[in-house]
Design an enzyme around this catalytic site. Structure first.
Site, short mmCIF file in Angstrom:
data_model
loop_
_atom_site.label_atom_id
_atom_site.label_comp_id
_atom_site.label_asym_id
_atom_site.label_seq_id
_atom_site.Cartn_x
_atom_site.Cartn_y
_atom_site.Cartn_z
N HIS A 1 52.04 36.69 -17.60
CA HIS A 1 51.86 35.36 -18.15
C HIS A 1 53.16 34.83 -18.76
O HIS A 1 53.49 33.66 -18.61
CB HIS A 1 50.74 35.40 -19.21
N HIS B 1 44.06 27.89 -18.83
CA HIS B 1 43.42 28.73 -19.85
C HIS B 1 42.17 29.33 -19.23
O HIS B 1 41.08 29.25 -19.77
CB HIS B 1 43.12 27.92 -21.11
#
EC number: 6.3.5.3
Lengths: 730, 227
Positions: A44, A90
């Site tokens: 990420h 998300h």
């Protein structure tokens, strides 16, 4: 705690990555340092599987002020005005805890934008759920919508557009992508590059708690049976505090005391401090005892890895601390000087007067792993021979009804009515159009934005799919009369360690790059979300594209609702009858194979530019691009929006009615013009070598197809609006 | 005409109201919630938003702000105070208006255009109003007006209902009630009719490019009435 290889693996690091850390440090890291490495080196934060390919994307252009690499991209819209924007995923947290996951996604992206000095002026989102029949879908949808609304509404930023889709490949991994646009004066843009030695490092915003620890690592792994145990890794949002933080930051930014500013997003204090130090090529020293904590006895490890929301890190000019503190006191926010910039080029952390971490910044950033992973090239599927015999049993009206009420086509009003889309008083095109449009406050300019994805096309052939979404974004902006300027992308894929998934990523990115380069529609920001998979099954590749365009005079904006009877309807772009991968083929014929429609970038650009010329000359009364469901679906939406009908006749060159009405050939638009302008419009289209069909005329009450099919506007509205309301049960 | 708009922590329609008031000729001042004194005002507006995050109860913490003492005094002296959306909730919590605002019937935030019917024109807000039915915009999660049987009797006896949710022809019925409000109430006055609270946002409808222009008619009429 003893740090060893196993503990590193438990932190999501690979064996060779742990070895590399020991080699770089020339010693074994302590637990805090291991935590920092695991946070910075996960997928990420480090983009270790994607960096190799992302560097090929076109990121420059005459309107680009800031491309990827900052908190968000920035484009020039003239007169010292600039637009800051970015989209971010998300996904993992939203599946575990839909309300908080979605809410903090919205909060995080708004922070990225106002960190750069911009006031957020519009939110968008792209959300994807599993099959409507799946037992989790309804609750996830409700939770995500409530979460997005809960945060955005409280912030007072209008949510002006979005996209919602359903596909069984998201059953175990939903997607929640949030996008924000902000407005800033060109000479007041703030960056994250620290500069100067001995400058105070300031912490502002909420206190640090134990929430969200290892959130970024969680988002860098696939889901398994123990997913419920991951709830504590989801952050909890407080939009009220963020609203205060926004106002306080903008108040401080009005002066000239800030050297650098960075929000604490994924990997919290760790990534924010390291990013600032790395960009400024200097060191940062932090006393962790000074960090405002919500809970007692938090360890350095917890403080550094917490993903508590609504926090910012600022490097200030010396002597400005008192003045800055006053502003944050006024807004009831924490303000603490926690450290200073140093020449060491290291991150040095102290806790209880002991040094608890000592890491050269370059080992965390430049030396982070980068993989050129193995990937498999996808073959273009063979075209399906669709037996036209089977069309004989179909009725246009029934097919149209089925397509208009398809979950991926039907009206999403149930969703966007829960988002405040009019606050700030500048929304001139609401959700439900081709793109949302907001005025740039106090000016005649307006900014259009749209978010798009076509997972089915990308799944069938990633290279074509990647091109197609960029083109669709471009068309959506053109359709409202905006000149497309730049895009942001959110690349949602399965595991990069799987060669097929990695291949989908590589080829989608390639397609995306080709199209954005050809259309001069550069990528200025974005984010990659891998590991959207449960156990071994990945999602359909779903790159989401957020496009932004400019309307110089907002009074020239175009909407899709039909305007007046007797006006002429033209289809711009050639209809070849491509049915493979169309909604008609998949939903009505149950044929899921074949290639997606082909993209012709020359036609795409030429058609779009010509439409803009027509809009500029005020010939276009309404416009809509043709996408999912083909010409008749697009036309039906125009009828619904304008509460008008159309009498149409299929042109003769394509024999089959179903192919003409439902095929999903690209590069097409439907426009409405007045009869007096027909000659002039025809001339311009011919001069520019744009193919067009004269389809029919606007009437007051019915959609009439080839004299045989007649559907009332009320029936169209009913088909289009009832599915989602019934599904959600109110 | 001088107006004041109060900004509470979490207010987010303060700028929108400021824009609207100025557009129709008010000299408007923004007032911080922590201030003690109101500037000279012919009208005080409590704007929409999420004061204090709507934590505890909507409007409850804001109703205890420092500035509210001055607002209370101003209102008790006959000063015109108008609360929109969250401002309405604050007025209710401060006791200047009767009743409470509960969560919407379907427990969902609603953002859309609605029609409201003016019930009482014998006041400075709607006097000489050319319109009976306005198309206004609502955007709220807690707009479901409620009060006790005694209170609603008193409200009706004193003609304190300002606006009803209705259809475009002025019919007041369940279909035109977006949030479950008692008797379709969209706005109420205090007894003296100098304090008005309403859920709809007229400030979002002041330009043909926006959701509509009925807000312009409302503000033009308002400033003329206050002159």
């Amino acid at each position: 705690m003893i740090v060893n290889e196993q503990l590193a693996i438990d932190h999501g690091l690979k064996k060779d990555e742990y070895k590399k850390i020991c080699d770089l440090l020339k010693r074994i890291p302590n637990i805090t340092e291991l935590g920092i490495f695991s946070a910075m080196w996960n997928e990420h934060c480090s983009y270790k599987s994607s960096r190799f390919h992302l560097k090929n994307l076109p990121t420059k252009g005459k309107n680009v002020i800031q491309g990827p690499g900052e908190n968000a991209g920035v484009i020039d819209i003239g007169d010292n005005d600039a637009i800051v924007f970015k989209i971010e995923s998300h996904n993992h947290p939203s599946f575990i805890e839909p309300y908080q996951g979605a809410a903090t996604g919205v909060g995080g992206i708004m922070r990225d934008v106002f960190t750069m000095g911009a006031r957020p002026i519009a939110n968008l989102n792209s959300i994807h759920f599993g099959s409507p029949q799946h037992k989790k879908t309804k609750n996830l949808l409700r939770g995500v919508v409530h979460g997005i609304g809960g945060y955005g509404n409280c912030m007072g930023v209008p949510t002006i557009a979005g996209q919602t889709s359903f596909d069984e490949s998201y059953n175990g991994n939903i997607l929640v992508n949030a996008m924000t646009l902000g407005h800033v004066k060109k000479d007041k843009i703030f960056y994250s590059k620290a500069a100067g030695l001995g400058k105070p490092v300031i912490y502002v915003g909420s206190k640090t708690g134990r929430d969200g620890i290892h959130g970024a690592s969680m988002a860098s792994a696939s889901f398994d049976d123990k997913i419920e145990e991951k709830k504590p890794t989801v952050q909890v949002g407080d939009p009220f505090t963020e609203k205060l933080l926004l106002e306080a930051c903008l108040e401080l930014m009005a002066g000239d005391s800030i050297i650098a500013i960075q929000d604490m997003g994924a990997a919290g204090l760790t990534s924010s401090s390291i990013e600032m130090a790395s960009k400024g090529n200097l060191g940062i020293e932090i006393n962790l005892n000074k960090v405002p904590c919500r809970e007692a006895k938090m360890t350095p490890y917890e403080i550094m890895l917490s993903e508590s929301q609504e926090r910012m890190l600022i490097v200030l000019e010396n002597g400005k601390e008192e003045m800055a503190k006053k502003i944050f006191d006024k807004w009831n926010l924490d303000f603490a000087v926690i450290g200073k910039t140093t020449k060491s080029k290291k991150i040095e952390l102290y806790f209880d007067e002991e040094k608890v971490a000592d890491i050269p910044v370059n080992t965390l950033v430049e030396n982070s792993p980068m993989y050129n992973r193995k990937w498999k090239k996808a073959k273009l599927p063979k075209k399906i021979k669709i037996e036209k015999e089977q069309f004989k049993t179909l009725k246009v009206q029934n097919v149209l009804n089925k397509i208009l009420s398809n979950p991926n086509v039907c009206s999403k009003e149930w969703i966007w009515q829960q988002y405040d889309h009019t606050v700030m008083g500048d929304t001139i095109q609401k959700p439900g159009g081709d793109a949302g449009v907001v005025r740039v406050h106090g000016t005649n300019k307006a900014v259009a934005a749209s978010v798009d994805s076509s997972a089915v096309y990308c799944w069938a052939h990633p290279l074509s799919g990647g091109k197609q979404i960029v083109c669709e974004s471009w068309r959506n902006l053109i359709s409202v009369g905006a000149k497309p300027i730049a895009i942001t992308n959110c690349l949602n894929f399965g595991s990069p360690e799987n060669e097929e998934n990695m291949g989908e990523f590589v080829e989608c990115v390639q397609g995306l790059g080709e199209a954005s380069s050809y259309l001069d529609f550069p990528v200025v920001s974005g984010n990659v979300s891998f590991y959207n998979q449960t156990k071994d099954i990945g999602i359909k590749p779903t790159p989401s594209i957020g496009g932004v365009g400019l309307i110089k005079d907002y009074k020239n904006m175009v909407t899709m609702g039909l305007k007046a009877s007797d006006n002429i309807i033209l289809v711009i772009g050639k209809t070849e009858g491509h049915l493979d991968q169309s909604l008609f083929a998949r939903d009505i014929l149950n044929e899921k194979n074949g290639p997606p429609p082909e993209i012709n970038l020359f036609n795409e650009k030429n058609n779009g530019d010509t439409i803009l010329k027509l809009i500029d000359k005020k010939f276009i009364k309404s416009a809509h691009d043709v996408s999912l469901g083909g010409i008749i679906t697009a036309l039906s939406k125009m009828c619904i929006k304008g509460k008008k009908g159309v009498t149409l006749k299929k042109p003769n060159y394509l024999i089959n009615q179903f192919e003409y009405l439902f095929s999903e050939d690209q590069g097409r638009y439907i426009i409405e013009i007045s009869i007096e302008d027909l000659e002039n419009v025809t001339k311009i289209l011919q001069e520019n070598s744009v193919h067009f069909d004269e389809l029919g005329t606007v009437n007051d009450d019915n959609l009439i197809i080839d004299d045989k099919t007649k559907v009332s506007i009320d029936d169209l509205i009913k088909s289009h609006t009832t599915w989602l309301i019934n599904y959600m049960g109110n | 005409m001088h107006s004041s708009v109060i900004t509470f922590p979490g207010s987010n329609c303060d700028r929108d109201v400021d824009v609207a008031l100025k557009k129709f000729g008010f000299k408007n001042k923004m007032v911080w919630h922590d201030d003690v004194e109101l500037p000279k005002s012919d009208l005080v507006v409590l704007p929409g938003g999420f004061s204090y995050g709507d934590y505890l109860r909507c409007g409850s913490m804001a109703s205890k702000s420092k500035i509210m003492k001055s607002v209370l005094n101003f209102a008790q002296g006959g000063g015109k105070v108008m609360g929109i959306c969250n401002g309405f909730q604050i007025l209710v919590e401060s006791g200047l208006l009767p009743g409470v605002l509960l969560r919407n019937k379907y427990l969902e935030f609603i953002c859309k255009n609605v029609f409201v019917k003016v019930n009482n024109k014998d006041n400075s807000y709607f006097k000489d109003d050319k319109k009976d039915i306005y198309e206004f915009h609502i955007a709220h999660n807690e707009g479901n007006y409620f009060c006790s049987n005694e209170q609603i009797k008193e409200i009706n006896d004193n003609n304190q209902i300002a606006l009803f949710y209705s259809d475009e022809n002025g019919n007041i019925n369940e279909q035109s009630n977006p949030n479950g409000s008692l008797q379709n109430i969209a706005g109420v006055f205090n007894k003296q009719k100098n304090v008005l609270g309403m859920m709809p946002h007229p400030e979002r409808m002041i330009d043909p490019a926006l959701s509509g222009e009925d807000g312009s008619i409302f503000f033009e009429n308002l400033i003329n009435n206050l002159k």
